[in-house]
Design a protein around this motif. Sequence first.
Motif, PDB file in Angstrom:
ATOM      1  N   ALA A  81     -55.531 -63.297  31.690  1.00 32.63           N
ATOM      2  CA  ALA A  81     -56.050 -63.289  33.059  1.00 32.63           C
ATOM      3  C   ALA A  81     -56.492 -64.684  33.475  1.00 32.63           C
ATOM      4  O   ALA A  81     -56.281 -65.110  34.624  1.00 32.63           O
ATOM      5  CB  ALA A  81     -57.215 -62.308  33.167  1.00 32.63           C
ATOM      6  N   ALA A  82     -57.121 -65.425  32.537  1.00 33.24           N
ATOM      7  CA  ALA A  82     -57.543 -66.787  32.865  1.00 33.24           C
ATOM      8  C   ALA A  82     -56.339 -67.681  33.159  1.00 33.24           C
ATOM      9  O   ALA A  82     -56.371 -68.506  34.090  1.00 33.24           O
ATOM     10  CB  ALA A  82     -58.371 -67.351  31.706  1.00 33.24           C
ATOM     11  N   CYS A  83     -55.257 -67.524  32.381  1.00 35.84           N
ATOM     12  CA  CYS A  83     -54.035 -68.295  32.635  1.00 35.84           C
ATOM     13  C   CYS A  83     -53.437 -67.942  33.992  1.00 35.84           C
ATOM     14  O   CYS A  83     -52.969 -68.810  34.731  1.00 35.84           O
ATOM     15  CB  CYS A  83     -53.022 -68.036  31.522  1.00 35.84           C
ATOM     16  SG  CYS A  83     -53.482 -68.705  29.912  1.00 35.84           S
ATOM     17  N   LEU A  84     -53.443 -66.634  34.329  1.00 37.67           N
ATOM     18  CA  LEU A  84     -52.905 -66.202  35.614  1.00 37.67           C
ATOM     19  C   LEU A  84     -53.721 -66.763  36.773  1.00 37.67           C
ATOM     20  O   LEU A  84     -53.170 -67.179  37.804  1.00 37.67           O
ATOM     21  CB  LEU A  84     -52.874 -64.668  35.664  1.00 37.67           C
ATOM     22  CG  LEU A  84     -51.821 -63.995  34.774  1.00 37.67           C
ATOM     23  CD1 LEU A  84     -52.097 -62.500  34.678  1.00 37.67           C
ATOM     24  CD2 LEU A  84     -50.411 -64.242  35.336  1.00 37.67           C
ATOM     25  N   ILE A  85     -55.056 -66.781  36.619  1.00 39.53           N
ATOM     26  CA  ILE A  85     -55.903 -67.355  37.670  1.00 39.53           C
ATOM     27  C   ILE A  85     -55.606 -68.843  37.801  1.00 39.53           C
ATOM     28  O   ILE A  85     -55.502 -69.391  38.913  1.00 39.53           O
ATOM     29  CB  ILE A  85     -57.386 -67.107  37.348  1.00 39.53           C
ATOM     30  CG1 ILE A  85     -57.700 -65.611  37.481  1.00 39.53           C
ATOM     31  CG2 ILE A  85     -58.284 -67.915  38.280  1.00 39.53           C
ATOM     32  CD1 ILE A  85     -59.103 -65.237  37.062  1.00 39.53           C
ATOM     33  N   GLY A  86     -55.459 -69.529  36.674  1.00 37.79           N
ATOM     34  CA  GLY A  86     -55.136 -70.947  36.711  1.00 37.79           C
ATOM     35  C   GLY A  86     -53.771 -71.208  37.319  1.00 37.79           C
ATOM     36  O   GLY A  86     -53.536 -72.290  37.891  1.00 37.79           O
ATOM     37  N   ASN A  87     -52.876 -70.197  37.228  1.00 41.10           N
ATOM     38  CA  ASN A  87     -51.525 -70.352  37.785  1.00 41.10           C
ATOM     39  C   ASN A  87     -51.435 -69.803  39.205  1.00 41.10           C
ATOM     40  O   ASN A  87     -50.338 -69.704  39.757  1.00 41.10           O
ATOM     41  CB  ASN A  87     -50.524 -69.634  36.878  1.00 41.10           C
ATOM     42  CG  ASN A  87     -49.111 -70.159  37.015  1.00 41.10           C
ATOM     43  OD1 ASN A  87     -48.884 -71.370  37.159  1.00 41.10           O
ATOM     44  ND2 ASN A  87     -48.144 -69.244  36.995  1.00 41.10           N
ATOM     45  N   GLY A  88     -52.582 -69.387  39.748  1.00 36.98           N
ATOM     46  CA  GLY A  88     -52.599 -68.881  41.112  1.00 36.98           C
ATOM     47  C   GLY A  88     -52.159 -67.443  41.261  1.00 36.98           C
ATOM     48  O   GLY A  88     -51.906 -66.996  42.390  1.00 36.98           O
ATOM     49  N   GLN A  89     -52.079 -66.691  40.180  1.00 39.62           N
ATOM     50  CA  GLN A  89     -51.636 -65.288  40.227  1.00 39.62           C
ATOM     51  C   GLN A  89     -52.861 -64.368  40.055  1.00 39.62           C
ATOM     52  O   GLN A  89     -53.030 -63.689  39.039  1.00 39.62           O
ATOM     53  CB  GLN A  89     -50.603 -65.018  39.136  1.00 39.62           C
ATOM     54  CG  GLN A  89     -49.339 -65.861  39.266  1.00 39.62           C
ATOM     55  CD  GLN A  89     -48.421 -65.681  38.080  1.00 39.62           C
ATOM     56  OE1 GLN A  89     -48.434 -66.495  37.154  1.00 39.62           O
ATOM     57  NE2 GLN A  89     -47.612 -64.615  38.108  1.00 39.62           N
ATOM     58  N   VAL A  90     -53.719 -64.352  41.052  1.00 36.31           N
ATOM     59  CA  VAL A  90     -54.978 -63.595  40.954  1.00 36.31           C
ATOM     60  C   VAL A  90     -54.757 -62.086  40.850  1.00 36.31           C
ATOM     61  O   VAL A  90     -55.390 -61.424  40.033  1.00 36.31           O
ATOM     62  CB  VAL A  90     -55.892 -63.946  42.147  1.00 36.31           C
ATOM     63  CG1 VAL A  90     -57.177 -63.093  42.109  1.00 36.31           C
ATOM     64  CG2 VAL A  90     -56.251 -65.432  42.117  1.00 36.31           C
ATOM     65  N   PRO A  91     -53.903 -61.453  41.658  1.00 29.88           N
ATOM     66  CA  PRO A  91     -53.705 -60.004  41.534  1.00 29.88           C
ATOM     67  C   PRO A  91     -53.248 -59.601  40.122  1.00 29.88           C
ATOM     68  O   PRO A  91     -53.705 -58.583  39.580  1.00 29.88           O
ATOM     69  CB  PRO A  91     -52.647 -59.683  42.580  1.00 29.88           C
ATOM     70  CG  PRO A  91     -52.781 -60.784  43.591  1.00 29.88           C
ATOM     71  CD  PRO A  91     -53.124 -62.008  42.804  1.00 29.88           C
ATOM     72  N   GLU A  92     -52.335 -60.408  39.551  1.00 31.68           N
ATOM     73  CA  GLU A  92     -51.874 -60.103  38.193  1.00 31.68           C
ATOM     74  C   GLU A  92     -53.024 -60.273  37.190  1.00 31.68           C
ATOM     75  O   GLU A  92     -53.135 -59.506  36.220  1.00 31.68           O
ATOM     76  CB  GLU A  92     -50.700 -61.004  37.812  1.00 31.68           C
ATOM     77  CG  GLU A  92     -49.412 -60.738  38.561  1.00 31.68           C
ATOM     78  CD  GLU A  92     -49.397 -61.388  39.947  1.00 31.68           C
ATOM     79  OE1 GLU A  92     -50.417 -61.952  40.343  1.00 31.68           O
ATOM     80  OE2 GLU A  92     -48.349 -61.298  40.610  1.00 31.68           O
ATOM     81  N   ALA A  93     -53.886 -61.256  37.435  1.00 30.16           N
ATOM     82  CA  ALA A  93     -55.035 -61.451  36.547  1.00 30.16           C
ATOM     83  C   ALA A  93     -55.976 -60.250  36.618  1.00 30.16           C
ATOM     84  O   ALA A  93     -56.491 -59.770  35.597  1.00 30.16           O
ATOM     85  CB  ALA A  93     -55.776 -62.735  36.933  1.00 30.16           C
ATOM     86  N   GLU A  94     -56.219 -59.750  37.811  1.00 28.36           N
ATOM     87  CA  GLU A  94     -57.073 -58.568  37.959  1.00 28.36           C
ATOM     88  C   GLU A  94     -56.459 -57.361  37.260  1.00 28.36           C
ATOM     89  O   GLU A  94     -57.178 -56.529  36.690  1.00 28.36           O
ATOM     90  CB  GLU A  94     -57.292 -58.282  39.443  1.00 28.36           C
ATOM     91  CG  GLU A  94     -58.129 -59.344  40.145  1.00 28.36           C
ATOM     92  CD  GLU A  94     -58.314 -59.024  41.617  1.00 28.36           C
ATOM     93  OE1 GLU A  94     -57.609 -58.109  42.115  1.00 28.36           O
ATOM     94  OE2 GLU A  94     -59.156 -59.676  42.262  1.00 28.36           O
ATOM     95  N   ALA A  95     -55.136 -57.259  37.291  1.00 29.06           N
ATOM     96  CA  ALA A  95     -54.474 -56.140  36.600  1.00 29.06           C
ATOM     97  C   ALA A  95     -54.728 -56.207  35.107  1.00 29.06           C
ATOM     98  O   ALA A  95     -54.969 -55.175  34.450  1.00 29.06           O
ATOM     99  CB  ALA A  95     -52.974 -56.170  36.897  1.00 29.06           C
ATOM    100  N   GLN A  96     -54.691 -57.404  34.513  1.00 27.83           N
ATOM    101  CA  GLN A  96     -54.966 -57.547  33.087  1.00 27.83           C
ATOM    102  C   GLN A  96     -56.425 -57.224  32.767  1.00 27.83           C
ATOM    103  O   GLN A  96     -56.732 -56.593  31.750  1.00 27.83           O
ATOM    104  CB  GLN A  96     -54.624 -58.963  32.623  1.00 27.83           C
ATOM    105  CG  GLN A  96     -53.145 -59.280  32.629  1.00 27.83           C
ATOM    106  CD  GLN A  96     -52.362 -58.331  31.740  1.00 27.83           C
ATOM    107  OE1 GLN A  96     -52.785 -57.998  30.625  1.00 27.83           O
ATOM    108  NE2 GLN A  96     -51.208 -57.879  32.231  1.00 27.83           N
TER     109      GLN A  96
END
Length: 319
Positions: A81-96
């Motif tokens: 989730a932290a990697c996704l947030i850093g990559n700008g993929q917040v919805p995917e991070a919330e899913a994790q």
Amino acid sequence: MPPARIRPPLLGLLLALALTPSRASAQAGGLSDEAELARAITLYDAGRYADCVKEFADLVGSEPRKLQDPEVLERARIYYAACLIGNGQVPEAEAQMRAAIRQNPQMRAPDSLVFPATVIDRFFQVRDSLVDEIKKAQAEELAKKRAAAEEAARRALAERRRVERLEELASREVVVEKNDRWIAALPFGVGQFQNRDPLLGYLFLGAEVALAGTALTAMVIELDLNARADDDPPPDTSDLNNKLRSAHQVLTISSWGFVGVAAVGVLQAQLAFVPEFRDTVKKPLSPDLRRTPDAPVVSLRPLALPTAGGMELGVVGRF
């Protein structure tokens, strides 16, 4: 803007890779779960978020995934989730994050020394949004456990009753009492008593005893009157003869009455003859067959529910 990071020293990371024990069985020709996670974390610490996302997608993606240890998988989802947030993929991070919280509703918040505030704040937002869902899931789980406990108690009660019934049957013995025909041919209600008909037995016994006693008394009186005929001076002959006739008649009637009643009693005992009686008697149960009393079962476990304002703590028990 990418989240702030704390990069562990390279030597510490290498030691973690080399010395961390595996918490899941190592895959054939691969690394342990801990080692796989540690390798992926290096990409996050290096700020290579795109590569980090690809690596973690392979580790925690759809089945079959590489990580099998639940605790390692939970940590990997937070890093993912932290990697996704850093990559700008917040919805995917919330899913994790949702997947991690659903897997472990009591999981702790990410370490503030490892993850930036954006990750931690997002985690609390996701957890707060799942409070009702978590409560519902825990309530359903509790209901399932309660139903399972009630079913187990019902089965235990049925089994205990079955064992008690078997113990009762094992403690009973059938005794066979055989009757004899020749005993049924005896007078004075003996046959009726053998047939376990005490009412008729006492009836025939009383009648036959009374008739036999009357006959015996009449015979004694008749013998006494005959002896008085030789007295000197002799008694009144007319009176003596009347008494003798009366005594003889009583003797005759009572004797034949006794014979008749006795014959009827024997006949009835023969007609109603019961060859045998089966009685169930209770006997002591062998010690090795006795059921050991059940020990009381007490079970307590803590319960924690996340809420919008914090945590609700409680204890669930079974007695």
